[in-house]
Scaffold this active site. Structure first.
Site, mmCIF file in Angstrom:
data_model
loop_
_atom_site.group_PDB
_atom_site.id
_atom_site.type_symbol
_atom_site.label_atom_id
_atom_site.label_comp_id
_atom_site.label_asym_id
_atom_site.label_seq_id
_atom_site.Cartn_x
_atom_site.Cartn_y
_atom_site.Cartn_z
ATOM 1 N N ARG A 72 15.588 -16.865 7.536
ATOM 2 C CA ARG A 72 15.886 -16.060 8.731
ATOM 3 C C ARG A 72 15.091 -16.631 9.892
ATOM 4 N NH1 ARG A 72 16.698 -13.460 12.843
ATOM 5 N NH2 ARG A 72 17.494 -11.325 12.953
ATOM 6 N N GLU A 80 26.238 -9.702 14.735
ATOM 7 C CA GLU A 80 26.641 -9.709 13.337
ATOM 8 C C GLU A 80 28.034 -10.304 13.137
ATOM 9 O OE1 GLU A 80 24.794 -8.973 10.891
ATOM 10 O OE2 GLU A 80 23.149 -7.802 11.724
ATOM 11 N N ARG A 123 13.367 -13.157 2.359
ATOM 12 C CA ARG A 123 13.791 -14.369 3.069
ATOM 13 C C ARG A 123 12.602 -15.084 3.701
ATOM 14 N NH1 ARG A 123 18.277 -11.630 6.917
ATOM 15 N NH2 ARG A 123 16.397 -10.427 7.411
#
Length: 248
Positions: A72, A80, A123
């Site tokens: 990320r 999105e 992440r």
């Protein structure tokens, strides 16, 4: 025979060369984004990785030290494209396509870490370097992302905010849609900050006038406003220079 002095012409040519050279030096080799003031760290501070695939504008999968990792990007948030509830948001596809173009599968990138290595989803959190280009910054400059500051990962916070403000003023990318949306972003799920593992619930937002305002859960604009920083308490927000909305 009269000999004409040639120095004015030579001077013009010299000035032209200087402008071309300095102009090229101020642009990175990847997207053309100006990266003055954001210098690439020394090689020993970076982690080499190979892009496997792009998930969306701000998330990729890459092979890091022989292991596939979901990464990320720190400090930025793109609209999105694959969210189960929000679906595809305006400029989500453009941001995703931009990342796919500049971070193709098999391409080499370098990861710069910050204070906190992973988020609560597991992440990796990283700044992405492509040669001399800080890709996180390029997304902001192209108007394909907004700033998302989650302490303690704040190394380029000021630089990112400045790039976002420039894009806003130029109405680049998603900021061209700002009038229709009232200047409010998508609103992401609360993120774990670096302060004792606290789950931030208070949103810090910077409006078009540059005013820093915090919003608490249950407030009139809480669900609509875009968070640029998360806070655990109102005291933290105030210490960072934010104020409560007028009338509250």
């Amino acid at each position: 025979m009269v000999h004409r002095h040639r120095w004015p012409s030579l001077f013009v040519v010299w000035i032209g060369l200087v402008l071309v050279i300095t102009g090229c030096a101020s642009l990175d080799p990847g997207t053309g984004a100006v990266t003055d003031g954001i210098d690439r760290p020394p090689e020993e501070e970076l982690i080499k990785a190979k892009v496997v695939r792009v998930i969306d504008g701000d998330t990729i999968v890459a092979r890091v030290k022989e292991k596939e990792e979901r990464i990320r990007f720190i400090g930025v948030d793109t609209p999105e494209t694959v969210h189960p509830e929000k679906g595809e948001e305006p400029f989500g596809k453009e941001a995703s396509d931009f990342t796919k173009t500049h971070l193709p599968a098999g391409g080499t990138i370098f990861l710069e870490m910050d204070a906190e290595e992973r988020d609560h989803y597991g992440r990796l959190l990283a700044y992405i370097w492509v040669e001399e280009e800080l890709f996180n910054a390029s997304l902001l400059q192209e108007g394909l992302a907004t700033t998302l500051t989650i302490p303690p990962n704040v190394k380029y916070r000021d630089e990112f905010r400045a790039l976002e403000q420039e894009s806003r003023e130029k109405e680049v990318g998603l900021w061209g849609e700002e009038e229709a949306s009232g200047g409010q972003g998508s609103g992401n799920d609360p993120a774990v900050t670096g302060t004792g593992g606290c789950e931030g619930q208070i949103k810090g937002n910077v409006n078009r006038k540059g005013e820093k305002i915090y919003h608490v859960p249950g407030g009139p604009n809480y669900e609509q406003v875009k968070e640029e920083e998360w806070f655990c308490t109102e005291e933290e927000a105030k210490s960072a220079g934010y104020r409560s909305p007028r009338g509250q």
